[in-house]
Design a protein around this motif. Structure first.
Motif, PDB file in Angstrom:
ATOM      1  N   VAL A 111      15.324  -4.182  52.938  1.00  0.00           N
ATOM      2  CA  VAL A 111      15.354  -5.065  54.116  1.00  0.00           C
ATOM      3  C   VAL A 111      14.050  -4.921  54.893  1.00  0.00           C
ATOM      4  O   VAL A 111      13.428  -5.908  55.306  1.00  0.00           O
ATOM      5  CB  VAL A 111      16.579  -4.753  55.001  1.00  0.00           C
ATOM      6  N   GLN A 116      25.278 -16.348  53.699  1.00  0.00           N
ATOM      7  CA  GLN A 116      24.054 -15.772  54.284  1.00  0.00           C
ATOM      8  C   GLN A 116      23.657 -14.453  53.622  1.00  0.00           C
ATOM      9  O   GLN A 116      22.559 -13.955  53.841  1.00  0.00           O
ATOM     10  CB  GLN A 116      24.268 -15.551  55.783  1.00  0.00           C
ATOM     11  N   VAL A 117      24.554 -13.911  52.828  1.00  0.00           N
ATOM     12  CA  VAL A 117      24.204 -12.678  52.103  1.00  0.00           C
ATOM     13  C   VAL A 117      23.206 -13.034  51.011  1.00  0.00           C
ATOM     14  O   VAL A 117      23.486 -13.883  50.156  1.00  0.00           O
ATOM     15  CB  VAL A 117      25.467 -12.030  51.485  1.00  0.00           C
ATOM     16  N   THR A 154      15.060  -8.709  51.113  1.00  0.00           N
ATOM     17  CA  THR A 154      16.369  -9.306  51.422  1.00  0.00           C
ATOM     18  C   THR A 154      16.546  -9.199  52.924  1.00  0.00           C
ATOM     19  O   THR A 154      16.016  -8.271  53.552  1.00  0.00           O
ATOM     20  CB  THR A 154      17.514  -8.572  50.680  1.00  0.00           C
ATOM     21  N   SER A 155      17.284 -10.143  53.526  1.00  0.00           N
ATOM     22  CA  SER A 155      17.478 -10.030  54.973  1.00  0.00           C
ATOM     23  C   SER A 155      18.918  -9.772  55.372  1.00  0.00           C
ATOM     24  O   SER A 155      19.171  -9.279  56.463  1.00  0.00           O
ATOM     25  CB  SER A 155      16.926 -11.256  55.700  1.00  0.00           C
ATOM     26  N   ASN A 156      19.875 -10.092  54.510  1.00  0.00           N
ATOM     27  CA  ASN A 156      21.277  -9.725  54.760  1.00  0.00           C
ATOM     28  C   ASN A 156      21.805  -9.084  53.479  1.00  0.00           C
ATOM     29  O   ASN A 156      22.170  -9.784  52.540  1.00  0.00           O
ATOM     30  CB  ASN A 156      22.116 -10.958  55.114  1.00  0.00           C
ATOM     31  N   CYS A 157      21.823  -7.784  53.461  1.00  0.00           N
ATOM     32  CA  CYS A 157      22.025  -7.056  52.200  1.00  0.00           C
ATOM     33  C   CYS A 157      23.323  -6.253  52.230  1.00  0.00           C
ATOM     34  O   CYS A 157      23.548  -5.445  53.136  1.00  0.00           O
ATOM     35  CB  CYS A 157      20.837  -6.112  51.971  1.00  0.00           C
ATOM     36  N   ARG A 189      17.690  -9.972  63.660  1.00  0.00           N
ATOM     37  CA  ARG A 189      18.928 -10.725  63.394  1.00  0.00           C
ATOM     38  C   ARG A 189      20.149  -9.982  63.949  1.00  0.00           C
ATOM     39  O   ARG A 189      21.099 -10.608  64.413  1.00  0.00           O
ATOM     40  CB  ARG A 189      19.045 -10.914  61.888  1.00  0.00           C
ATOM     41  N   ALA A 190      20.086  -8.661  63.911  1.00  0.00           N
ATOM     42  CA  ALA A 190      21.248  -7.854  64.301  1.00  0.00           C
ATOM     43  C   ALA A 190      21.644  -8.081  65.762  1.00  0.00           C
ATOM     44  O   ALA A 190      22.811  -7.966  66.119  1.00  0.00           O
ATOM     45  CB  ALA A 190      20.939  -6.380  64.069  1.00  0.00           C
ATOM     46  N   THR A 238      20.848  -5.620  57.925  1.00  0.00           N
ATOM     47  CA  THR A 238      20.026  -6.790  58.223  1.00  0.00           C
ATOM     48  C   THR A 238      18.824  -6.343  59.049  1.00  0.00           C
ATOM     49  O   THR A 238      18.648  -5.155  59.315  1.00  0.00           O
ATOM     50  CB  THR A 238      20.851  -7.875  58.965  1.00  0.00           C
ATOM     51  N   THR A 239      18.012  -7.300  59.435  1.00  0.00           N
ATOM     52  CA  THR A 239      16.852  -6.953  60.243  1.00  0.00           C
ATOM     53  C   THR A 239      17.290  -6.710  61.686  1.00  0.00           C
ATOM     54  O   THR A 239      18.302  -7.259  62.139  1.00  0.00           O
ATOM     55  CB  THR A 239      15.822  -8.094  60.235  1.00  0.00           C
TER      56      THR A 239
END
Ligand SMILES: [Zn+2]
Lengths: 136, 443
Positions: free
Chosen positions: B148, B69-70, B153-156, B283-284, B279-280
Motif C-alpha cells: 500500500v 473498491q478492493v 494497491t490502495s485497498n488491500c 483514504r482512511a 488502505t492509505t
C-alpha cells in the motif's frame, strides 16, 4: 531404546561410514577453517561446496543443556519415555552441537556443563550412530 | 493472474535502514474474523476456504467500503497447523465442487490461493494486485503495508487461514518410519533423537532458567493472565468453545511435553481465518472505523550456527529486532502503550519482550516482571490479546488486539491502566519473524 534405522545418503555417507569405524567426523570447510553440523552441501559461511572435508573429532564435549522428553513424535522412541535429550557442545568448537540421549544417565539427572565422551550404538537397522556418555 | 511470493526487498530485515519511508501513510481500517473450531468436520461451509471468504467479507463490511473498491489481496497460501493432507486420502470432491475450483483441488481445503479466493468472491471485481506471503499473518501484514505504501494497491485485503485435521500432528510420515535417510537423521529439524516441536524453545528456556536462576513455576502468572485475556476475546477458541480459566495450579499440574515445557506451554491447533483491510492514510480518514496507522515494520532473519538456537543467539537476534522495530517506527520503547509480541510457544514470549526492553527490562528480567501486575488494568500490560495461549493457534490475535485497543473496541479486554496509543505486535519465532508498530495517530 533403539533409534530409528538410518539409510546413509550421498551427503551424509562419510559420517555414517566413520561411525561404523568408531570415529566421529564433522564437516569442515578448509577455506574458512570452520566446522558445521548438521551437514550441508555447501559451507554455511563462504557458500562454497569445494572445500568441505570430514574432519575427525576428539570425541570430547560438554553438555549445553537438556530437556526431558515425555511426548515424542517418533513412534519407536515412545516406549522409552520419558528420556533425556541433551545438546552437546564439541570440544573443538562449542558452537557445534550434537544431540544425545545420554545413555546411562538417569532421567532428569543431567549434569549441565559436565564433560561427555562419544560412544557408538546401533540403531534399529544396525547402522551405528554416535552417542554421548557422561565422562567420569 | 499469477501470484508471486513477496520479494525479500519488501521486508526491513537489517538495522540502519532509518525510519520507514511510509511511516503513518498506511492504515488498517477493517477487521474480519471467522468462527473457530478445534478441527475440520469435513463440511464445505467449515473448510478453511469458507472461513477465509467469511473473514474477508467481514473485513470489507467492517471497513465500510464496497467490495469493488478492493484492488489488492495479500494471502498466506500455507494453511496448515502442522496437519497435512495425506496424499493417500482422496480429496473430497463434494467440498471441491461446492466452490468454484482453481487449478489445484486442495485450494480451500489444505491451502489457499488468491486465484481461488477471487473465483469464489465474485463481488471482488477489481483486484489488480495479488501477492503471497510466507507462514503467518505477521508476514502478510508487513507485505501488505509495504504494498500500500509503495502504491501497488490502495485497498488491500490481508488474509491468513488455518486448517486443522484429525490426528496428532508430526506423528505421521518420517516419525512413523522404521528407517530414515541419513540427512534427516542428523537434523536440524526432525532427527532420530526425537525432539518434539517445542524442544528448541524448551531448551532455550532451560538455559535461561539455569543462567538467571529462574524456574518454570514463574511462568504461571503469565499463563493465567494470557488465558484470562483470551477469554475476553470473543473471536477466540477458548472463549467460544472452552471458557475455562487457567489457574496456576492447573498450569503447573499439566503433563510435560519436553520438560521444562508442558502441555499449556504449547498452543492448541485450531481452524480459523482472519482478514484485515489496509488502505492509505488519506483514504482512511473518511471510512467507518477509526484508522490504525502503521508507523513501521521490521523483520528478523536469524539463523542458528548449529542444530538449535542457543540462548546467546536468541538474545542477539531479539535485541537486534527491537532496535529495528523502534528505528523503523521512529519511536523509543517508552512510547509503547503495551506489547503484543508472539507467544506460541509460551516460553519464548520473554525473549521477545526482553529484546524490546519493554518497560525497561533487561535480559533475565521478564519472569520477575511476570510476578508483578501485568494485567490489562495495570500500567504494564503484557500481551493483552492473550495471544495463542489465550485463544488458540492463529498467530494473529495480537495484531487484531492492537487494532481493537487503539480503536477503542476491545470490549472487556480494553486496557485501562494505559492509554492505547502505540503498540507493537509480531512474530513468530525469536529467531525469525515480522513485526509491526501500530498507532492511533499518523505522526
Ligand atoms: Zn567456507
Amino acid at each position: 531404546m533403539a533409534k530409528q534405522g538410518v539409510q546413509p545418503d550421498e551427503l551424509t555417507k562419510p559420517f555414517w561410514d566413520a561411525a561404523t569405524n568408531g570415529k566421529l567426523v564433522i564437516q569442515n570447510c578448509t577455506a574458512c577453517n570452520r566446522l558445521q553440523n548438521p551437514p550441508l552441501p555447501r559451507c554455511g559461511q563462504c557458500g562454497s561446496g569445494d572445500n568441505l572435508e570430514w574432519k575427525e573429532m576428539s570425541g570430547r564435549g560438554t553438555i549445553y543443556n537438556y530437556c526431558v522428553v515425555y511426548d515424542c513424535p517418533i513412534r519407536s522412541l515412545q516406549e522409552g519415555q520419558p528420556f533425556n535429550l541433551a545438546v552437546i557442545m564439541l570440544e573443538e568448537d562449542p558452537a557445534i552441537q550434537m544431540y544425545s540421549h545420554l545413555p546411562g544417565t538417569p532421567v532428569d539427572e543431567v549434569p549441565i556443563g559436565g564433560p561427555v565422551r562419544v560412544v557408538f550404538e546401533p540403531t534399529a537397522n544396525g547402522q551405528v550412530v554416535p552417542e554421548w556418555e557422561v565422562a567420569a | 493472474m499469477t501470484t508471486q511470493m513477496a520479494p525479500e526487498s519488501m521486508y526491513r530485515s537489517t538495522e540502519g535502514l532509518g525510519v520507514w519511508e511510509h511511516r503513518g501513510k498506511v492504515a488498517s481500517v477493517g477487521i474480519g474474523h471467522s468462527p473457530t473450531a478445534r478441527r475440520w468436520d469435513g463440511r464445505p461451509e467449515t473448510s478453511v476456504g469458507a472461513l477465509s471468504i467469511l473473514a474477508m467479507r467481514r473485513a470489507i463490511e467492517d471497513a465500510g467500503i464496497s467490495p469493488d473498491q478492493v484492488d489488492g489481496i495479500v494471502v498466506v497460501p500455507v494453511t496448515t497447523t502442522g496437519a497435512h493432507w495425506d496424499p493417500d486420502t482422496p480429496i473430497p470432491m463434494d467440498v471441491v465442487n461446492a466452490f468454484n475450483p482453481s487449478s489445484d483441488p486442495l485450494d480451500g481445503i489444505g491451502q489457499l490461493s488468491a486465484e481461488w479466493l477471487i473465483k469464489n468472491m465474485p463481488e471482488l471485481t477489481n483486484v489488480k494486485f495479488t501477492m503471497n506471503a510466507p507462514g503467518c499473518m505477521s508476514a502478510a501484514i508487513v507485505v501488505a503495508a509495504q504494498a500500500v505504501g509503495d502504491g501497488l494497491t490502495s485497498n488491500c485485503l490481508v488474509l491468513k487461514g488455518w486448517h486443522n485435521l484429525d490426528g496428532r500432528y508430526n506423528h505421521g510420515g518420517s516419525s512413523a518410519a522404521e528407517v530414515v535417510p541419513g540427512s534427516l537423521a542428523l537434523g536440524p529439524g526432525r532427527t532420530i533423537w526425537g525432539p518434539p516441536g517445542c524442544f528448541g524453545t524448551a531448551l532455550q528456556f532451560a538455559e535461561y532458567c539455569h543462567r538467571y536462576g529462574k524456574n518454570h513455576d514463574m511462568m504461571a502468572p503469565f499463563m493465567e493472565n494470557s488465558r484470562r485475556n483470551g477469554l475476553m476475546f470473543p473471536e477466540g477458541y477458548w472463549a467460544q468453545h472452552r471458557p475455562e480459566e487457567l489457574t496456576p495450579e492447573d498450569y503447573l499440574a499439566a503433563r510435560w511435553i519436553a520438560k521444562p515445557a508442558n502441555l499449556f506451554d504449547n498452543d492448541i491447533p485450531i481452524m480459523v481465518a482472519a482478514s484485515y483491510l489496509f488502505t492509505t492514510a488519506d483514504r482512511a480518514k473518511d471510512l467507518k472505523q477509526k484508522p490504525v496507522y502503521i508507523l513501521g515494520h521490521a523483520s528478523s532473519r536469524g539463523s542458528a550456527r548449529s542444530l538449535t538456537p542457543t540462548l546467546e543467539e536468541v538474545q542477539a537476534e531479539t535485541g537486534s529486532t527491537g532496535r529495528k522495530i523502534f528505528e523503523a517506527a521512529g519511536i523509543t520503547v517508552d512510547d509503547l502503550s503495551f506489547e503484543n509480541m508472539y507467544d506460541g510457544f509460551a516460553e519464548f514470549h520473554q525473549f521477545h519482550i526482553e529484546g524490546l526492553g519493554y518497560r525497561g527490562m533487561k535480559f533475565g528480567d521478564a519472569l520477575d516482571f511476570y510476578q508483578t501486575d501485568i494485567s490489562i488494568e495495570g500500567p504494564n500490560p503484557v500481551l493483552p490479546s492473550g495471544g495463542n495461549i489465550g485463544s488458540g493457534r492463529s498467530r494473529f490475535w495480537m495484531h487484531t488486539d492492537c487494532m481493537q485497543q487503539i480503536q477503542g473496541r476491545a470490549g472487556a479486554r480494553t486496557v485501562t491502566g494505559v492509554k492505547p496509543e502505540i503498540a507493537v505486535s509480531g512474530g513468530p519465532m525469536p529467531m525469525g519473524g515480522n513485526f509491526t508498530v501500530w498507532s492511533a495517530t499518523p505522526d
